[in-house]
Every structure is written in structure tokens, then in C-alpha cells.
Design a protein around this motif. Structure first.
Motif, PDB file in Angstrom:
ATOM      1  N   TRP A 148       0.822  -1.214   0.000  1.00 55.25           N
ATOM      2  CA  TRP A 148       0.000   0.000   0.000  1.00 55.25           C
ATOM      3  C   TRP A 148       0.854   1.261   0.000  1.00 55.25           C
ATOM      4  N   ALA A 149       2.020   1.209   0.618  1.00 56.99           N
ATOM      5  CA  ALA A 149       2.901   2.387   0.622  1.00 56.99           C
ATOM      6  C   ALA A 149       3.343   2.724  -0.793  1.00 56.99           C
ATOM      7  N   GLU A 150       3.609   1.696  -1.604  1.00 53.48           N
ATOM      8  CA  GLU A 150       4.027   1.932  -2.986  1.00 53.48           C
ATOM      9  C   GLU A 150       2.883   2.526  -3.807  1.00 53.48           C
ATOM     10  N   VAL A 151       1.674   2.028  -3.602  1.00 52.00           N
ATOM     11  CA  VAL A 151       0.513   2.570  -4.319  1.00 52.00           C
ATOM     12  C   VAL A 151       0.300   4.039  -3.952  1.00 52.00           C
ATOM     13  N   ALA A 152       0.382   4.338  -2.667  1.00 53.08           N
ATOM     14  CA  ALA A 152       0.189   5.719  -2.218  1.00 53.08           C
ATOM     15  C   ALA A 152       1.274   6.637  -2.775  1.00 53.08           C
ATOM     16  N   ALA A 153       2.529   6.150  -2.784  1.00 59.48           N
ATOM     17  CA  ALA A 153       3.626   6.966  -3.316  1.00 59.48           C
ATOM     18  C   ALA A 153       3.448   7.226  -4.805  1.00 59.48           C
ATOM     19  N   PHE A 154       3.015   6.215  -5.542  1.00 58.59           N
ATOM     20  CA  PHE A 154       2.779   6.362  -6.973  1.00 58.59           C
ATOM     21  C   PHE A 154       1.700   7.398  -7.234  1.00 58.59           C
ATOM     22  N   GLU A 155       0.589   7.309  -6.522  1.00 54.73           N
ATOM     23  CA  GLU A 155      -0.507   8.252  -6.732  1.00 54.73           C
ATOM     24  C   GLU A 155      -0.082   9.676  -6.386  1.00 54.73           C
ATOM     25  N   ALA A 156       0.713   9.809  -5.331  1.00 55.73           N
ATOM     26  CA  ALA A 156       1.167  11.141  -4.923  1.00 55.73           C
ATOM     27  C   ALA A 156       2.089  11.746  -5.978  1.00 55.73           C
ATOM     28  N   GLU A 157       2.982  10.928  -6.536  1.00 59.82           N
ATOM     29  CA  GLU A 157       3.910  11.425  -7.555  1.00 59.82           C
ATOM     30  C   GLU A 157       3.181  11.776  -8.851  1.00 59.82           C
ATOM     31  N   MET A 158       2.186  10.981  -9.230  1.00 60.96           N
ATOM     32  CA  MET A 158       1.431  11.285 -10.438  1.00 60.96           C
ATOM     33  C   MET A 158       0.675  12.599 -10.283  1.00 60.96           C
ATOM     34  N   ALA A 159       0.212  12.896  -9.082  1.00 61.43           N
ATOM     35  CA  ALA A 159      -0.535  14.129  -8.836  1.00 61.43           C
ATOM     36  C   ALA A 159       0.330  15.371  -9.004  1.00 61.43           C
ATOM     37  N   LYS A 160       1.645  15.202  -8.988  1.00 60.80           N
ATOM     38  CA  LYS A 160       2.557  16.341  -9.126  1.00 60.80           C
ATOM     39  C   LYS A 160       2.783  16.758 -10.577  1.00 60.80           C
ATOM     40  N   ILE A 161       2.311  15.954 -11.524  1.00 57.30           N
ATOM     41  CA  ILE A 161       2.517  16.262 -12.947  1.00 57.30           C
ATOM     42  C   ILE A 161       1.325  17.082 -13.419  1.00 57.30           C
ATOM     43  N   PRO A 162       1.508  18.360 -13.726  1.00 54.88           N
ATOM     44  CA  PRO A 162       0.389  19.288 -13.936  1.00 54.88           C
ATOM     45  C   PRO A 162      -0.566  18.900 -15.053  1.00 54.88           C
ATOM     46  N   ASP A 163      -0.041  18.389 -16.185  1.00 53.82           N
ATOM     47  CA  ASP A 163      -0.921  18.173 -17.337  1.00 53.82           C
ATOM     48  C   ASP A 163      -1.323  16.714 -17.536  1.00 53.82           C
ATOM     49  N   LEU A 164      -1.057  15.856 -16.562  1.00 55.51           N
ATOM     50  CA  LEU A 164      -1.550  14.480 -16.622  1.00 55.51           C
ATOM     51  C   LEU A 164      -2.779  14.358 -15.718  1.00 55.51           C
ATOM     52  N   VAL A 165      -3.923  14.223 -16.337  1.00 53.51           N
ATOM     53  CA  VAL A 165      -5.202  14.228 -15.625  1.00 53.51           C
ATOM     54  C   VAL A 165      -5.685  12.796 -15.428  1.00 53.51           C
ATOM     55  N   LEU A 166      -6.041  12.469 -14.208  1.00 58.06           N
ATOM     56  CA  LEU A 166      -6.619  11.166 -13.926  1.00 58.06           C
ATOM     57  C   LEU A 166      -8.082  11.174 -14.357  1.00 58.06           C
ATOM     58  N   VAL A 167      -8.411  10.401 -15.393  1.00 59.61           N
ATOM     59  CA  VAL A 167      -9.776  10.392 -15.905  1.00 59.61           C
ATOM     60  C   VAL A 167     -10.583   9.205 -15.399  1.00 59.61           C
ATOM     61  N   SER A 168      -9.889   8.170 -14.931  1.00 59.00           N
ATOM     62  CA  SER A 168     -10.630   7.060 -14.332  1.00 59.00           C
ATOM     63  C   SER A 168      -9.723   6.249 -13.411  1.00 59.00           C
ATOM     64  N   ARG A 169     -10.326   5.708 -12.375  1.00 53.19           N
ATOM     65  CA  ARG A 169      -9.642   4.802 -11.456  1.00 53.19           C
ATOM     66  C   ARG A 169     -10.668   3.782 -10.995  1.00 53.19           C
ATOM     67  N   GLU A 170     -10.411   2.506 -11.281  1.00 53.25           N
ATOM     68  CA  GLU A 170     -11.409   1.475 -10.990  1.00 53.25           C
ATOM     69  C   GLU A 170     -10.752   0.281 -10.318  1.00 53.25           C
ATOM     70  N   ASP A 171     -11.346  -0.179  -9.236  1.00 52.87           N
ATOM     71  CA  ASP A 171     -10.887  -1.372  -8.525  1.00 52.87           C
ATOM     72  C   ASP A 171     -11.766  -2.554  -8.882  1.00 52.87           C
ATOM     73  N   SER A 172     -11.136  -3.698  -9.121  1.00 55.64           N
ATOM     74  CA  SER A 172     -11.897  -4.889  -9.495  1.00 55.64           C
ATOM     75  C   SER A 172     -11.027  -6.124  -9.359  1.00 55.64           C
ATOM     76  N   SER A 173     -11.680  -7.270  -9.223  1.00 57.97           N
ATOM     77  CA  SER A 173     -11.004  -8.550  -9.391  1.00 57.97           C
ATOM     78  C   SER A 173     -11.208  -8.982 -10.842  1.00 57.97           C
ATOM     79  N   ILE A 174     -10.461  -9.958 -11.296  1.00 53.76           N
ATOM     80  CA  ILE A 174     -10.614 -10.448 -12.668  1.00 53.76           C
ATOM     81  C   ILE A 174     -12.001 -11.049 -12.850  1.00 53.76           C
TER      82      ILE A 174
END
Length: 375
Positions: free
Chosen positions: A284-310
């Protein structure tokens, strides 16, 4: 059966040949010294209308090299299965893109799926796709993996299209060369419980030597900046350092926002970064760090995030309103696929099926950003 009775069985060459061949393959896999050329795993994929994809007997073949040769990179993980299935159905649509790069491709399922979609979009004329400039650059650090990717591309009939281009890529090497990070940090190959410390050290040393000496082409940082309108990845968040460098690498590789034409419409799809990660309790620490770093990129917009099993993803698709996917012609096959998905999802901690998170980021100009939504 006793040894004596076993030895009394007549040696019919026609009957014994497949048995001996299977025994050879099993010994090769256990020994880790060689991989039988036909050791492929088949992943079934469906189009959005419920028909099987036209490639590879209705799916994609991948060659798995095993943990002894490639550690975690030699296995096909659930995150890549989920992303490939969603891409094939266009639940995650990549059909309008032309130049794709996959980070940490492993056995190549996601990249092969994108290549299949690119080929299909060329009006069925596969050999014309290269003329159209469609490319899937599949990258990883281990030459052993790249050889398996090359074999998998041939098995799937994708080599002749000219779409697939296997290349070596050390994330930190290119980040250093492109000055994306100030100081290079040592990041070991992620260690799993399948290998002990000595084996991991040997694999790391051998991999570094192979990377330095192999003749497999490397991604050129000078010519790769902003040259891909699609970046894809699956299950790549194993170390905190990875989570810090991957967003910068994506920002470097992803093409600028598309321009408007005279009719005030985009001339091409927005450049996208699509990644599926496993939601492991240990990471979970890696997931949180990834999301935090992506949020720092001004022109990369998160358009969807979906949790699911196969399995959950397939089940929701089958039951979606208006779908006619449960026709008698193939419902038995789909049920079998759901059962296999349940096995892939597993139940490691008795907390239910494994969960995965799929992100879709788009590169947009500042004037086009209505709202930037990040986790």
C-alpha cells in the motif's frame, strides 16, 4: 504399479514419445537451465460483442521463462490479465493510438494485446500497419525476458506485422541520462519468496552482465522524449524507488496534448498512460507513493480509477444492461473463463478475490483541463 510390472510394459515408441517429451519439459522447467520452445500459456480474450479475438485461437500466447531465470518478470500476473481483457473489450480503449510503449512488459500479454488491436484496426491488412506507423515498443530490463517476448510475438503471428519492437530499458539509466532524477539510486531486482538471497544475488549479477553485453536494442532517450501517445504497464509497483521514477519516466515519454483542427475537434486521441496494479496488503505504501507522484505532474489528468477482481470484471460485463453476451453459443466457454479467472484471482489471505486498480491518465493542455481529479 510395481517397478517390475512397469518394466514389463511393451515400449511402443508412438505412445512413449509424448510421455518422454513431457518428462523432458518438466525437468527443464524444474532445473531452470532451459525452456521448452512450446511452453506457452494461453490467455483467452473476448471482443466487446462477445466474440473471441481473431488471434491465437481466441486469445494471446505468452512464453513464461520461470523464476529461476527472470524472477517475478517470468510469470504472467493477474494485473496484466485484467488489463488485457479490458483492452480487448474496449472497456479501456486504445484503438485510436499509434505509438505505444509498455514499461516492464514481463511475458508481454499487455503489449501483445495492444499490438493485436493495432493490427485489427488496419482493416484486417496486417502488413499495412507498419506503413501506418503503428508500433508497440515492449521494454524490460532482462534480456531473457526480451527473448521470450520475441518468441511470443512470433507465436501470436505479430512479428510479420512489424508492430512489435522489443527493447531493453533500465528505468533509472534512462532517467539519469534524461536528467529526470538528480542522483541514481541502487534499486535491486524485487525479491520474492520463490528465491533465496543467494539466488537473487546471482540473478541480479547475471542480469547486470547480460544487460551490459546483450545485442538486444536499447531505448534511446534522445529520440524517445514525447514520442509515444500511449504508455501501458501492469504490476510494476514493487519498490518505493520505482514509484518515484515511473511517473517522471511516463511524463518524459508521453507525447504532448493533441492539437485542435479547424472544426474545433481534436485531431487525434489524447495521449494516455494506462496502468493496472495489484492491491497487495504489503504494497500500500508503494501505491500511495505512486498516486502522490502522479498528482505532481500538472498536465496528466486522472480520468478514471477502478478497482476490481478479474472474475468480478468479467461477471459485471456479462450482466451489464443491454448486453447479449450470454447467448447459448458461447456461454459455456465464458463460464469456463470465469472459473479460470476465479483461480487466477486466488484467495491468498481469505479476504476474497485479489483486487486490482486500473488508472487511466490523459495528457491535457492547461486550457483544456476542466478539473484535475487525483486520488
Amino acid at each position: 504399479m510395481s517397478t517390475e510390472r512397469w518394466l514389463d510394459i511393451p515400449l511402443d515408441a508412438a505412445k512413449w514419445e509424448p510421455v518422454m517429451e513431457l518428462a523432458y519439459d518438466m525437468l527443464a522447467l524444474l532445473d531452470g537451465s532451459c525452456l521448452p520452445e512450446h511452453n506457452y500459456k494461453h490467455i483467452a480474450l473476448w471482443n466487446g460483442d462477445g466474440s473471441r479475438i481473431t488471434k491465437g485461437d481466441g486469445g494471446i500466447y505468452v512464453q513464461e521463462v520461470g523464476f529461476e531465470q527472470a524472477d517475478i518478470g517470468g510469470e504472467t500476473w493477474g494485473s496484466s490479465v485484467l488489463l488485457a481483457q479490458r483492452m480487448a473489450r474496449k472497456a479501456v480503449d486504445v484503438s485510436g493510438h499509434r505509438r505505444c510503449i509498455e514499461l516492464g512488459c514481463g511475458t508481454g500479454l499487455v503489449g501483445f494485446t495492444v499490438a493485436h488491436i493495432f493490427a485489427e484496426s488496419a482493416d484486417g491488412c496486417l502488413n499495412d500497419t507498419d506503413k501506418d506507423g503503428k508500433t508497440v515498443v515492449m521494454t524490460d530490463y532482462l534480456p531473457t525476458i526480451m527473448k521470450a517476448v520475441d518468441a511470443g510475438a512470433q507465436k501470436n503471428g505479430l512479428l510479420e506485422t512489424g508492430i512489435i519492437k522489443p527493447m531493453l530499458l533500465d528505468w533509472f539509466e534512462i532517467a539519469e541520462q534524461a536528467r529526470l532524477i538528480k542522483d541514481r539510486e541502487h534499486v535491486p531486482i524485487p525479491q520474492t519468496h520463490y528465491l533465496d538471497g543467494a539466488q537473487t544475488d546471482n540473478l541480479a549479477a547475471n542480469s547486470a552482465n547480460d544487460y551490459a553485453s546483450t545485442d538486444v536494442a536499447r531505448l534511446d532517450p534522445v529520440n524517445s522524449k514525447g514520442s509515444f501517445d500511449l504508455v501501458v504497464a501492469a504490476d510494476i509497483l514493487y519498490e518505493i524507488e520505482h514509484c518515484l521514477v515511473i511517473p517522471r519516466l511516463v511524463d518524459f515519454l508521453l507525447a504532448p496534448p493533441p492539437s485542435y483542427n479547424a472544426c474545433n475537434r481534436y485531431s487525434e486521441p489524447a495521449s494516455k498512460f494506462i496502468v493496472t496494479v495489484a492491491l497487495r496488503k504489503t504494497h500500500w505504501a508503494e501505491v500511495a507513493a505512486f498516486e502522490a507522484e502522479m498528482a505532481k505532474i500538472p498536465d496528466l489528468v486522472l480520468v478514471s480509477r477502478e478497482d476490481s477482481s478479474i472474475c468480478g470484471d468479467l461477471a459485471r460485463w456479462m450482466k451489464a444492461p443491454g448486453n447479449t453476451h450470454a447467448s447459448n453459443e458461447w456461454s459455456a466457454d465464458m463460464c469456463a473463463d470465469v472459473q479460470r479467472a476465479m483461480e487466477q484471482d486466488g484467495d491468498e489471505t481469505n479476504d476474497g478475490p485479489k483486487q486490482y486498480r486500473t488508472y487511466v491518465f490523459e495528457r491535457r493542455s492547461s486550457s483544456d483541463q476542466l478539473e484535475k481529479r487525483h486520488p
